[in-house]
Design an enzyme around this catalytic site. Structure first.
Site, short mmCIF file in Angstrom:
data_model
loop_
_atom_site.label_atom_id
_atom_site.label_comp_id
_atom_site.label_asym_id
_atom_site.label_seq_id
_atom_site.Cartn_x
_atom_site.Cartn_y
_atom_site.Cartn_z
CD GLU A 45 -2.83 -1.18 2.39
OE1 GLU A 45 -3.03 -0.46 3.01
OE2 GLU A 45 -3.80 -2.11 2.41
CG ASP A 101 -1.81 -0.31 -3.01
OD1 ASP A 101 -2.85 0.14 -2.24
OD2 ASP A 101 -0.98 0.54 -3.37
CD GLU A 104 -4.82 -7.83 1.74
OE1 GLU A 104 -5.83 -7.40 2.38
OE2 GLU A 104 -3.49 -7.53 1.65
#
Length: 358
Positions: free
Chosen positions: A137, A190, A261
């Site tokens: 990120e 990210d 994720e």
């Protein structure tokens, strides 16, 4: 389509078997029963959700605490042939401020801290890992025509090291992996990469870094070997936007993509109605159709680029999800020791049939 929703998780074909010739199927989360059994049955990749983050392994400078992480990884390994995914070496969050030498923000001190952390953590686990999120990120406000400006989040490593912190982390991680001859892949990870502007910023960053470090690693490896699209989606997510970003990243030579994720939060009043559950399933089916059509494995016979090597869910069931209120995963929360499949699991297992049959 051979199954309906509502049965115990082991009354369905294992996800990992259904996709074994497409990509890895991963998850994260606690291993307390019955979750461990669920993981062993359906999944063949596992990511520590928090245990490898800096505040958990080096909250105090020089004091590395690997006990909880070692226990977790050993317990995962006992479940069977499961690839271990590292998460993460360098991030602005869940990281103690001393790492970037706050408040002094001395560049030399911060870089020494970054290097020491990567050396120790990756040195400890690199031989066991399939891949690792080296940087997590880094992009703030995206500037597709100026990726360095995109990295200016005004926090964390950027404060001491500027935009260079991203490549500095990858250079150090590559040094550790290559010195030891390990196969651990180095990923940038990210969120919101179904946004065109953010995806283009990440694309520009990886392309530039890999071009400038071309030829520096053995066997022609790029410095950044993979892009992790986190995949925190919701009912407004447009699968076409997800596919557009996958196609964009396919233009990065030698770079793979993983969905790292995945969850799909849905607006609800405490439970999903039948119609909501089916709608969530339909969106999962659309996403899995895309995953299959760009899979890196040999089962993908499409004419599309073949680059998706893993699809990991961020949790095993709704009750353990960080977005539990959105009921975002494939299984209901355990009740009475039972983990029950939702429409979402059926859709993930049989995306083409699910779409055609609904």
């Amino acid at each position: 389509m051979t199954k309906t929703a509502g049965l115990h998780y082991d009354q369905y074909p294992a996800l990992k078997e259904g996709y074994k010739d497409y990509f890895l199927i991963g998850t994260c989360g606690p291993l307390a029963a019955p979750r461990a059994e669920l993981i062993g049955y359906h999944f063949n990749a596992y990511t520590p959700e928090n245990e490898m983050k800096a505040q958990h392994v080096q909250n105090v400078k020089g004091a590395f605490t690997f006990g909880a992480l070692n226990a977790l990884l050993d317990n995962v390994a006992a479940l069977g042939d499961i690839k271990l995914i590292g998460h993460t070496l360098a991030w602005h969050s869940q990281t103690p401020d001393w790492m970037w030498d706050a408040p002094a923000l001395d560049r030399a001190a911060a870089l020494a801290n970054l290097n020491a952390h990567i050396d120790r953590v990756l040195g400890e686990y690199g031989s066991r890992l399939y891949s690792i999120d080296v940087v997590n990120e880094a992009i703030g406000t995206p500037h597709p025509n100026d990726w360095r400006a995109s990295v200016n989040k005004g926090e964390g490593w950027y404060l001491a090291l500027g935009w260079e912190w991203v490549e500095l982390a990858f250079v150090r991680a590559a040094r550790v992996v290559d010195k030891n001859g390990w196969s651990c892949k180095l990923y940038y990870n990210d969120f919101d990469l179904d946004s065109a502007a953010k995806a283009q910023s990440v694309f520009a960053m990886v392309r530039d870094i890999n071009a400038r470090y071309a030829g520096t690693r053995p066997n022609g490896k790029p410095l950044v070997e993979g892009v992790g699209m986190q995949g925190h989606y919701n009912e407004d997510t447009k699968p076409a936007d997800v596919e557009a970003s996958v196609r964009l990243f396919a233009a990065l030579p030698g770079v793979r993509v993983s969905f790292t994720e995945v969850d799909l939060a849905w607006r609800n009043t405490g439970t999903l109605t039948r119609d909501q559950a089916v709608a969530q399933g339909q969106k999962y089916a659309q996403l899995f159709q895309i995953f299959k059509e760009y899979a890196a494995g040999p089962a993908n016979t499409s004419a599309n680029p073949k680059l998706i090597e893993r699809v990991s869910f961020w949790g095993t069931n709704d009750g353990d999800s960080w977005k539990a209120a959105g009921l975002p995963l494939l299984f209901n929360a355990p009740g009475g020791g039972q983990i029950i499949a939702k429409e979402a699991l059926v859709a993930a297992l049989y995306p083409d049939e699910y779409q055609n049959g609904r």
